[in-house]
Design an enzyme around this catalytic site. Structure first.
Site, short mmCIF file in Angstrom:
data_model
loop_
_atom_site.label_atom_id
_atom_site.label_comp_id
_atom_site.label_asym_id
_atom_site.label_seq_id
_atom_site.Cartn_x
_atom_site.Cartn_y
_atom_site.Cartn_z
N LYS A 105 45.83 47.45 41.08
CA LYS A 105 44.93 48.01 40.04
C LYS A 105 43.70 48.84 40.89
CE LYS A 105 45.94 44.65 36.61
NZ LYS A 105 45.82 43.46 35.94
N GLN A 120 41.45 38.92 35.63
CA GLN A 120 42.90 38.76 35.74
C GLN A 120 43.31 37.51 35.22
OE1 GLN A 120 45.08 41.22 37.20
NE2 GLN A 120 46.68 39.67 36.38
N ASP A 128 41.27 45.60 28.67
CA ASP A 128 42.53 45.08 28.50
C ASP A 128 42.80 44.66 27.07
OD1 ASP A 128 44.23 44.32 30.63
OD2 ASP A 128 43.19 42.56 31.28
#
Ligand code: NDP
Length: 283
Positions: A52, A96, A119
């Site tokens: 990322k 994460q 997300d």
């Protein structure tokens, strides 16, 4: 002839477009920034976070990494999220997953302000996806839709079968297919006659996390197969949930693993970060 739906190629095209938009925002004095939080030493998570960061660098997006020790508490993590929620340099915040077991994932995800939840895991964004009025799309399902559209595969009226019902992939995937006018069936571990359900699909999307689980007798002749799974086979080689070699000649199009859905997920995260920056700055 079977078409290989190439996630590397499609994600490169998506990223090129995003890079152009990031550059023109910069010319207007607007910087795009993504904060990535990682807690602990999970090797897979470290690889995902590194990928990322690399994508951000390629596209001119500023990335801010917060690598916290395994023993971080909920309170410490909430404090960091609060700080990032209020930081104008940060347009998107990503935590994460999975977090270490002692941490409360929902508590942390719900503390990210919905406008920075790139997300799309916050209940407000999940709800918006349900009603079809969304700012952010969950990255993996959005990547799948992008691949289908790029490959000119029409979803309208097609029988789409999604195997897997997780909050991250299966459920939002089925919703996005529905928004694209498909007729959707969702299967899971309690589904009866899974083989027959899968074999009826015009478009089969598999997200279960079991190496080469979908065999040739489970796919229809000429079907489109999207393999979200990421597993290791008996030799430690990366493979999907679909037995790629066995189904290849039977289907009209298929995504490989690696090089299929994986690269698209990151591209869509970059897209969400750009969307967040535009919404926060171009009012
Ligand atoms: P989860 O473990 O959260 O969910 C798995 C789902 O598969 C569950 O709904 C489960 O059913 C179902 N399932 C498990 N076994 C069977 C079976 N034998 N028959 C039918 N259904 C079954 O996984 P995720 O959704 O998070 O991930 C799925 C896969 O996708 C993993 O391999 C993961 O690594 C990969 N992935 C890839 C991404 C990418 O970018 N390429 C991104 C995210 C995930 P039930 O609900 O009944 O238990």
């Amino acid at each position: 002839m079977t078409k290989i739906i190439n996630g590397k190629e499609i994600s490169a095209a998506v990223k090129e477009r995003i890079k152009g938009e990031v550059t023109s925002l910069r010319e207007k004095g607007i910087e795009v920034g993504l904060a990535v939080i990682i807690v602990g030493d999970d090797p897979a998570s470290k690889v995902y976070v590194a990928n990322k960061e690399k994508a951000c660098e390629q596209l001119g997006i500023n990335s801010y990494k917060y690598a916290l020790p395994e023993e971080t508490t909920n309170e410490e993590l909430l404090e960091l999220v609060k700080k990032l929620n209020n930081d104008d340099k940060v347009n998107g915040i990503l935590c994460q997953l999975p977090l270490p077991k002692h941490l409360d994932e929902s508590l942390i995800i719900n503390s990210i302000v919905p406008e920075k939840d790139v997300d799309a895991f916050h209940p407000q964004n999940v709800g918006k996806i349900m009603i079809g009025d969304f700012d952010f799309l969950p990255c993996t399902p959005a990547g799948v839709i992008e691949m289908l559209k790029y490959s000119n595969i029409d979803m309208t009226g097609k029988k789409c079968v999604v195997v897997g019902r997780s909050n991250i992939v299966g459920k939002p995937m089925s919703m996005l297919l529905l928004h694209n006018n498909a007729t959707v069936t969702v299967c899971h571990s309690r589904t009866k006659n899974l083989k027959d359900e899968c074999a009826a699909a015009d478009i089969l999307v598999v997200a279960i996390g079991r190496a080469k689980f979908i065999t040739a007798d489970m796919v229809k002749e000429g079907a489109v197969v999207i393999d979200v799974g990421m597993n290791r086979d008996e030799n430690g080689k990366l493979c999907g949930d679909v037995d790629y070699d066995a189904v290849f000649d039977k289907v009209s199009a298929i995504t490989p693993v690696p090089g299929g859905v994986g690269p698209m997920t990151i591209a869509m995260l970059m897209q969400n970060t750009l969307t967040a920056a535009k919404k926060q700055n171009l009012k």
